[in-house]
Design an enzyme around this catalytic site. Structure first.
Site, PDB file in Angstrom:
ATOM      1  N   GLU A 472     -20.149 -31.315 -14.238  1.00 41.90           N
ATOM      2  CA  GLU A 472     -19.213 -30.533 -13.417  1.00 41.90           C
ATOM      3  C   GLU A 472     -19.349 -30.715 -11.907  1.00 41.90           C
ATOM      4  O   GLU A 472     -18.734 -29.966 -11.139  1.00 41.90           O
ATOM      5  CB  GLU A 472     -19.306 -29.036 -13.772  1.00 41.90           C
ATOM      6  CG  GLU A 472     -18.949 -28.749 -15.225  1.00 41.90           C
ATOM      7  CD  GLU A 472     -18.898 -27.277 -15.574  1.00 41.90           C
ATOM      8  OE1 GLU A 472     -18.356 -26.955 -16.637  1.00 41.90           O
ATOM      9  OE2 GLU A 472     -19.413 -26.457 -14.774  1.00 41.90           O
ATOM     10  N   GLU A 568     -15.783 -29.249 -23.153  1.00 47.00           N
ATOM     11  CA  GLU A 568     -16.342 -27.890 -23.025  1.00 47.00           C
ATOM     12  C   GLU A 568     -15.216 -26.874 -23.083  1.00 47.00           C
ATOM     13  O   GLU A 568     -14.193 -27.050 -22.413  1.00 47.00           O
ATOM     14  CB  GLU A 568     -17.081 -27.689 -21.694  1.00 47.00           C
ATOM     15  CG  GLU A 568     -18.555 -27.946 -21.696  1.00 47.00           C
ATOM     16  CD  GLU A 568     -19.232 -27.352 -20.466  1.00 47.00           C
ATOM     17  OE1 GLU A 568     -18.854 -26.239 -20.058  1.00 47.00           O
ATOM     18  OE2 GLU A 568     -20.132 -28.007 -19.920  1.00 47.00           O
TER      19      GLU A 568
END
Length: 886
Positions: A472, A568
């Site tokens: 991320e 995710e």
């Protein structure tokens, strides 16, 4: 780029002298703090929290709020000391005497036989090797490892090389600046776990003594050419003798089908480099009929073959070194090509695809995300039974891929070997997560060593499908998560220096056959085209995405965006009361506003988001005397249904968007707290994991309500053959009766490895009142099993015909043993009405095969599996039930 991989597991040996310095009768380790007020016997491999617990200096670190009450441990300076004996022959007769640490957590000074350090360590993911030939003496020797406080070490570096963010959110109860040190990032806390900034020797330590050279690593590279596999083996040697000629024979022996073997050898005549290393290659050509192909879980078998690489020294005739690897043959390719080739000139056809082919077949990757199996890394290494349970649970839920998340550790060899055996592919993040990172020379140098060592260690495993640089961090930089916009160019340059200029070349050099993704999520090739930091890293036309939305109605498929690959997504739930009771026995803790509950919830506004989701679909009165117990249960219903809904959309969207992966967040837990996991810390399955077993089934009838409220029905087929001449049965039920009020059948079909909207199904609700009915879907096809599925036309809280059921549980006296492992008990359930989300629970250790049931029949059978025998009557009396009713 095609990825042709050799799949392996490995063990190694050297018949030179190897002195293990792990705790034993002959090697005694002790620990002491800086003012010598606390000391005790240490267990190596191990860590300070484990040792303090074993010496009864602190209690259970996962009980109550001991994560904060024991934080003083991480601020202390600890020294580990071992005494061990060495013979004169080791020192005099060996040209090389190395002290090897496989893992030290994290910053420490090493000394042997005096207090003058022979070196230092600063990265828990690096193997450290020290030349100690001149430091050892005959007889008793002493080794000291003097640790710095990781919290202080991180602060010192941050003062010099600050990188955002400064600290984790205060609700985490964590520590600051973890991005400054190469330590498990989650050890300073995360939104799903506590902070335990441990120190210790968490992996083995030993002395190697030899004269020539040892095999440190073996990598394997395989390509398929027509009907032949070409296997290239690179053997990485190590010695402390620099610019020294090493001679001998290197051989490789490969086991093939039918226990036959092939062997090849080459002479070694190499001069070691300035760092004492050198590499030797040899090659095999193997007919495809001599080996069987390895497949991911659900698509075929996982045959493994033994490969032994052996080096015998010419100069020292009694000295040799070898590694043994269990190998299998497969190909993997990550396809990023013009999406219009598959989806045509449509909105979906813009951009690039993002999907994996295995052995030439495009496979939808089903799975989850793996966090460390224990918050103390040494216990993650030791507790192989925990790893077994988690990985077998993933296999049993039809998972074919797990993503090893970037805030944890590079897992143990045992972990990857089990994945090899179970057919679970691994998306391997490098260990950088949710932060910017410094790029000073010290940091870059240790990262280079870390990446090189771990790629070399893991490269041969079948579990490794793809490498990713970080978790991320591209999205965080672009999205200004940490207020980096004022210094955007600075952080962008550091990002590129770390993940592109430092890590990428190492991976591509050591493992050229596998794809390296700079970040996750990212737009893949498109992010690279935009100089590695995309304008929108979440563009649905490219790469992989992470998606979380706690405000929308998450039982509605229309909520979710499109994606090529969902790596995710998730929702929180609370663990069971049984699991909570392993952390506290205080009944006052069992309420949402208790100190215990507030302390355990690390996600900002976490309980509010859970409550919002529950209330959008279900009804729970605040004054209910069992409010907390029901809150736990309803949170698990809400989580299971939300993830089921989202996952089935992704599987359906194979047909609409060429979505080709669904890895929900997260598989496992590190403590007894609210989290996104499907398996609790104690190993108990939440409702989500039972549902995953169904929504990841190889064949699935998957309905949904469209924007107009009509039903669309997809048939999903993960098999290599089409489904032909099947029938989909649709049954309408009134919530008040366990008998259908209408049954209809429709012809159904689906091609191989795809999803197909069934065009001729009447999607209307037949004029029934939405508040009174639900719809059940099942598949009838020869030789094919598919879970049943449901459509609920309105939120459960609006249903008007639910009745309180009478439930009878009976356990048969007949007990079977299944697969020579589990005992199987037959549990009969009798009801007088439809039961919504019937949950069976028992404190007997074991697992029901199904749970969270929509009971639509007066009688049904569920199997209970356990390892140890229990009286059927005791099991029967222990089973409790919960269900939804308002």
């Amino acid at each position: 780029m095609k990825t042709y991989l050799l799949l392996c597991s490995v063990w190694s040996a050297v018949n030179a002298i190897n002195i293990k310095l792990s705790s034993s009768e002959s090697v005694v380790w002790t620990f002491v703090n800086s003012n010598r007020s606390i000391s005790g016997k240490a267990d190596v491999p191990g860590g300070i929290y484990s040792d303090l617990q074993a010496n009864y200096i602190i209690g259970n670190i996962l009980a109550e709020d001991n994560d904060v009450l024991t934080r003083w441990v991480a601020h202390e300076l600890w020294t580990y000391t071992a005494q061990f004996n060495v013979s004169k022959e080791v020192i005099l007769n060996s040209s090389v005497v190395h002290l090897v640490f496989e893992g030290v957590d994290t910053a420490a000074f090493i000394s042997v036989n005096d207090d003058t350090p022979i070196g230092s360590v600063n990265n828990m993911f690096v193997r450290y090797v020290f030349d100690i030939k001149d430091k050892l003496k005959e007889g008793l020797n002493e080794l000291k490892v003097s640790f710095l406080s990781p919290i202080s070490a991180a602060k010192v570096r941050s003062d010099k090389h600050f990188a955002a963010p400064e600290c984790v959110p205060s609700v985490y109860n964590g520590e600051c600046h973890v991005n400054q040190i190469r330590k498990m990032q989650a050890s300073f806390s995360w939104d799903w776990g506590p902070a335990f900034p441990s120190v210790g020797i968490w992996r083995p330590v030993y002395i190697e003594a030899y004269n020539s050279a040892i095999i440190r690593s073996v990598t394997t590279h395989i390509t398929k050419k027509k009907e032949e596999w070409v296997l290239n083996i690179k053997t990485y040697f190590e010695t402390s003798m620099k610019k020294t000629q090493i001679t001998g024979i290197l051989s490789a022996t490969l086991e093939l089908e039918g226990k036959t073997t092939v062997k090849k050898w080459i002479p070694v005549y190499e001069t070691s480099q300035t760092d004492g290393t050198f590499v030797v290659e040899l090659e095999f050509k193997i007919s495809e009929i001599q080996v069987r192909t390895w497949w991911p879980n659900g698509y075929g078998e996982q045959p493994l073959y033994e490969l032994v690489v052996h080096f015998a020294s010419d100069t020292y005739l009694n000295e040799s070194s070898h590694k043994s690897l269990m190998v299998g043959f497969r190909t993997v390719e990550l396809i990023e090509k013009d999406a219009a080739e598959i989806l045509g000139n449509t909105t979906a056809g813009k951009g690039l695809t993002f999907y994996f082919t295995v052995n030439g077949h495009p496979l939808f990757m089903k799975g989850s995300n793996w966090i460390p199996s224990n918050i103390l890394p040494e216990l993650g290494e030791r507790q192989t039974d925990v790893v077994d349970n988690l990985l077998k649970s993933a296999r049993d839920a039809h998972m074919s891929m797990l993503r090893v998340w970037g805030g944890g550790v590079y897992e143990s060899d045992y972990f990857y070997e089990k994945c090899d055996q179970l057919g679970i592919l691994i998306w391997q993040d490098f260990l950088f997560a949710c932060a910017m990172y410094p790029t000073d020379p010290e940091f870059i140098n240790t990262v280079q060593e870390e990446i090189e060592q771990n790629v070399l260690r893991l490269q041969y495993h079948p579990s490794i499908a793809v490498w990713a640089g970080n978790n991320e961090n591209e999205a965080a930089l672009v999205g200004n998560w940490y207020d980096t916009t004022p210094e955007f160019e600075k952080y962008k340059n550091q990002y590129i220096k770390l993940y592109v200029e430092t890590i990428k070349p190492i991976v591509q050099d050591l493992d050229p056959g596998r794809r390296y993704l700079v970040s996750s999520p990212s737009n893949g090739r498109e992010s690279e085209r935009e100089n590695y930091v995309a304008h929108n890293p979440y563009d649905p036309h490219y790469g992989d995405t992470h998606y979380y939305n706690y405000l929308a109605d998450n039982w509605n498929m229309m909520t979710y965006p499109k994606t090529r690959f969902a790596s995710e997504y998730g929702f929180q739930s609370l663990p069971s009361l049984v699991t909570m009771k392993t952390a506290t026995n205080n009944s006052e803790d069992f309420s949402l506003d208790s100190h215990y509950s507030v302390h355990r919830q690390h996600s900002p506004n976490g309980y509010s988001f859970i409550e919002l989701q529950m209330n959008s679909r279900m009804k729970l009165q605040k004054d209910d005397p069992k409010y907390f117990e029901k809150f736990i249960f309803y949170s698990q219903i809400s989580q299971a249904m939300a993830i089921k809904t989202e996952t089935e959309l992704y599987r359906q969207d194979q047909a609409n968007w060429y979505t080709m992966g669904a890895l929900y967040w997260q598989l496992n837990d590190v403590w007894q707290a609210p989290s996104w996991s499907s398996i609790e810390y104690t190993g108990r399955w939440k409702m989500l994991h039972y549902y995953a077993k169904d929504f990841f089934a190889p064949v699935l009838v998957s309905p949904r309500l469209d924007a107009s409220g009509e039903m669309e029905v997809y048939l999903i087929n993960d098999r290599f053959v089409p489904i032909l001449e099947a029938k989909i049965t649709i049954q309408f039920y009134n919530w008040s009766s366990p008998a259908p009020i209408l049954t209809k059948q429709y012809p159904a079909s689906c091609g191989p490895l795809t999803a197909a909207l069934q065009p001729n199904i009447d999607g209307t609700l037949m004029g029934y009142k939405k508040e009174e009915i639900f719809v059940k879907f099942s598949l009838l096809a020869t030789g094919i099993r598919s879970p049943v599925n449901y459509v609920f036309p309105v939120p459960l809280k609006r249903v008007t015909t639910l009745r309180k059921p009478n439930i009878e549980i009976l356990v048969s006296n007949f007990v079977m043993r299944r697969h020579h492992q589990n005992l199987e008990y037959t549990v009969q359930i009798r009801v007088d009405t439809v039961v919504a989300f019937l949950w069976l629970e028992t404190e007997v250790e074991g697992r029901f095969e199904e749970n969270g049931l929509i009971v639509t029949e007066p009688q049904m059978i569920v199997k209970f599996l356990c390892k140890d025998h229990v009286s059927p009557r005791i099991l029967e009396k222990s089973i409790t039930t919960q269900y939804y009713l308002h």
